[in-house]
Write an enzyme that holds these catalytic residues in place. Structure first.
Site, short mmCIF file in Angstrom:
data_model
loop_
_atom_site.label_atom_id
_atom_site.label_comp_id
_atom_site.label_asym_id
_atom_site.label_seq_id
_atom_site.Cartn_x
_atom_site.Cartn_y
_atom_site.Cartn_z
N ASN A 98 -21.30 -65.49 31.15
CA ASN A 98 -21.13 -65.27 32.54
C ASN A 98 -22.52 -65.69 33.21
OD1 ASN A 98 -22.82 -63.48 30.86
ND2 ASN A 98 -22.59 -61.75 32.13
N HIS A 152 -19.75 -54.80 21.48
CA HIS A 152 -20.32 -53.40 21.85
C HIS A 152 -19.27 -52.35 22.15
CE1 HIS A 152 -18.70 -54.68 25.83
NE2 HIS A 152 -19.91 -55.70 26.15
N HIS A 197 -32.27 -58.19 34.01
CA HIS A 197 -32.18 -58.25 35.65
C HIS A 197 -33.63 -58.31 36.18
CE1 HIS A 197 -27.72 -57.83 35.28
NE2 HIS A 197 -27.97 -56.82 34.54
N ASN A 234 -23.32 -51.41 30.51
CA ASN A 234 -21.84 -51.36 30.30
C ASN A 234 -21.25 -51.87 29.12
OD1 ASN A 234 -19.28 -51.21 31.20
ND2 ASN A 234 -18.95 -53.19 32.03
N HIS A 240 -24.77 -61.29 20.61
CA HIS A 240 -24.18 -60.97 21.71
C HIS A 240 -25.56 -60.62 22.69
CE1 HIS A 240 -21.55 -58.33 24.61
NE2 HIS A 240 -22.55 -58.69 25.32
N ASP A 242 -26.86 -56.86 23.00
CA ASP A 242 -26.12 -57.15 24.59
C ASP A 242 -27.60 -57.02 25.42
OD1 ASP A 242 -24.54 -57.27 26.55
OD2 ASP A 242 -23.79 -55.19 26.53
N ASP A 291 -17.18 -62.38 28.00
CA ASP A 291 -17.88 -61.20 28.31
C ASP A 291 -18.30 -61.00 29.53
OD1 ASP A 291 -19.25 -59.00 26.96
OD2 ASP A 291 -21.04 -60.07 27.43
N HIS A 297 -27.64 -62.26 26.74
CA HIS A 297 -27.34 -62.95 27.99
C HIS A 297 -28.78 -63.50 28.55
CE1 HIS A 297 -23.45 -60.92 28.92
NE2 HIS A 297 -24.16 -59.75 28.13
#
Length: 400
Positions: free
Chosen positions: A78, A215, A291, A260, A44, A287, A135, A46
Site C-alpha cells: 500500500n 493478522h 504514522h 486494523n 508483514h 504489522d 494488504d 509497512h
C-alpha cells in the site's frame, strides 16, 4: 498439505545449518551473559516508501527492524505508486538496494492500484516479488480472488490476504464488543474478517494455490484455518503481538490503541494463544504500521489505523508468553525466525541477533529508531534487550 506440515524436520534442518561466524570475543560474551538467536523474520511490515516517507522510510524502517532483532522483512504494497507493475516495483527495489540495512522482500499487489477490479501484471511481477498481496484491503469478489489464485498457482507464488468484507464494516473503527457499546463507538464485527477467510480457504482448496492469511484476530478465524489445514488446504497464517497480549478490555481513548483488525474480545485472544500453541497459527508478524504523530493524535474514531511494533515485539512476547510459561522460548523463536523463513523461502544465512534476556526495560517510543512512535505498550515493563544484530555477517545494530 502445507509446507509447514513437516515443521519439526524443517526447523531442525534450518537450525542445523545455522553457523554464525562469531569473533572469539563475542563468543565469550555470549557464553557469559547473552543469548544468540537466528535473525528474526517479519513477513508483514509497512515501511511506507515510496509515497509516504513522512511516516517511515526504507532506511528508518530497516534500522528499526535491526533494533528489534530482525534481519529480514516483507514490505506491504500500500504505497504510491502501488507495486502493480514492474516499473513501480523496480522504483521500490531501487530504494531498497540503496538504503536497506537488512534483507527486504517486497510484495507486489494482487490487483491494479489495489482496487480489486483488474489483476496486476502478475506474470511480470513474479520474478521480483516475494508474494502477492493487496494488504490494507480485502479482495472483495470471489471471481477476482479465484482468478488471482489460479494465476499465482501457475507462477509458483503465494497469495497473502488481508481479509475484510467491506459491506460488513459499517463505519466501524474498534471491535464491535463490550467496550464499543459502553463508550458509544461504532464497531467492526468479527464476521468481516472470518467470512472472507472462509471464502478464501475454499478457493485455495479448489485452485491448489498456496495461501497465507494476514493478522488474524478472531476465534472463528482460528477455527476455520484449523479445519482447512486438517482438510489438506495449503494455508498458513499469522497473528500479531498485540492480539496475543491485549484485548478490548485494555482499550483507551487514544489513537495508540487503534489498528486494523482491532483488538478483539477475551475469548478471541485466548483462541489465538491456543492457535499458536497447537500450530494452527504458524508465525507472529508485527504489522508494523507507522504514522505521523498528528495522524495518531485524534482518538479512537479519527486516528489512522496502525501501530508500530517491530522494535518491541520480542520483548513483549518473551515477557508475556515465555516468562509466563504460555509457550517455550524455542517455540517463540520458531514463530519469529524459523517458520516465516520456511513458508516464504527466505534463507537464514549468517544472520543473527544477540539478546540480554535478564535486562529489565521500559518500552519508550522516544528510543525507537522508527519514525512512528504510536504503540499501546508505551510504559510497559518488559524483559530483554537487543545487544547486537548481524545481517549477512555485517553489524547492523549494536548496543555493546
Amino acid at each position: 498439505m502445507t509446507r509447514l506440515d513437516n515443521r519439526t524436520n524443517k526447523v531442525a534442518e534450518m537450525l542445523a545449518d545455522f553457523h554464525p561466524e562469531l569473533s572469539p570475543s563475542l563468543t565469550g560474551i555470549i557464553a557469559d551473559k547473552y543469548v544468540l538467536f537466528p535473525g528474526f523474520c517479519d513477513v508483514h511490515v509497512h515501511f511506507r516508501e515510496p509515497g509516504f516517507s513522512y511516516k517511515e522510510t526504507i532506511k528508518s524502517g530497516s534500522l528499526a527492524a535491526a533494533h528489534g532483532g530482525y534481519t529480514a522483512v516483507c514490505t506491504m504494497p500500500n504505497l504510491n505508486p502501488v507495486p502493480d507493475s514492474m516499473e513501480h516495483l523496480e522504483a521500490q527495489q531501487a530504494i531498497i538496494d540503496s538504503d536497506a540495512a537488512i534483507h527486504i522482500y517486497p510484495y507486489a499487489a494482487i490487483t491494479v492500484a489495489q482496487q480489486g477490479e483488474q489483476l496486476a501484471d502478475m506474470d511480470a511481477l513474479a520474478g521480483g516479488a516475494i508474494a502477492f498481496s493487496d494488504d490494507g484491503r480485502g479482495v472483495q469478489t470471489e471471481e477476482m480472488m479465484r482468478e488471482a489464485m489460479l494465476k499465482a498457482k501457475s507462477l509458483g507464488k503465494m497469495i497473502v490476504a488481508h481479509c475484510e468484507v467491506n459491506d460488513l464494516l459499517r463505519g466501524g473503527y474498534i471491535h464491535d464488543g463490550v467496550y464499543a457499546k459502553a463508550h458509544g463507538h461504532r464497531g467492526i464485527c468479527s464476521e468481516s474478517e472470518w467470512k472472507q477467510i472462509e471464502r478464501d480457504v475454499r478457493l485455495a482448496k479448489e485452485t491448489g494455490c498456496a495461501y497465507h492469511v494476514c493478522h488474524i484476530s478472531t476465534k472463528e478465524s482460528v477455527d476455520i484455518i484449523r479445519r482447512a489445514k486438517a482438510d489438506g488446504v495449503d494455508v498458513t497464517c499469522e497473528t500479531a503481538p498485540h492480539y496475543l497480549i491485549f484485548d478490548e478490555n485494555d482499550l483507551q481513548e487514544d489513537g495508540r490503541f487503534k489498528m486494523n483488525p482491532p483488538l478483539r474480545g477475551t475469548e478471541d485472544k485466548l483462541a489465538l494463544i491456543e492457535g499458536i500453541k497447537d500450530g494452527t497459527i504458524d508465525m507472529i508478524a508485527t504489522d508494523h504500521a507507522p504514522h505521523s504523530a498528528e495522524e495518531k493524535s485524534k482518538g479512537l474514531e479519527k486516528s489512522a489505523f496502525g501501530i508500530v511494533g517491530i522494535e518491541s515485539s520480542f520483548q513483549l512476547l518473551y515477557t508475556e508468553l515465555v516468562l509466563r510459561d504460555v509457550i517455550s522460548l524455542d517455540k517463540l523463536i520458531e514463530l519469529l525466525a524459523i517458520n516465516p523463513r520456511i513458508r516464504f523461502d527466505i534463507p537464514l544465512g549468517n544472520d543473527y541477533t544477540v539478546w540480554d534476556l535478564k535486562s529489565e526495560e521500559t518500552i519508550n517510543p522516544d528510543e525507537f529508531l522508527s519514525q512512528g512512535k504510536a504503540t499501546p505498550f508505551e510504559g510497559k515493563k518488559v524483559f530483554g534487550k537487543c545487544m547486537l544484530t548481524v545481517c549477512d555477517g555485517k553489524e547492523v545494530y549494536s548496543a555493546l
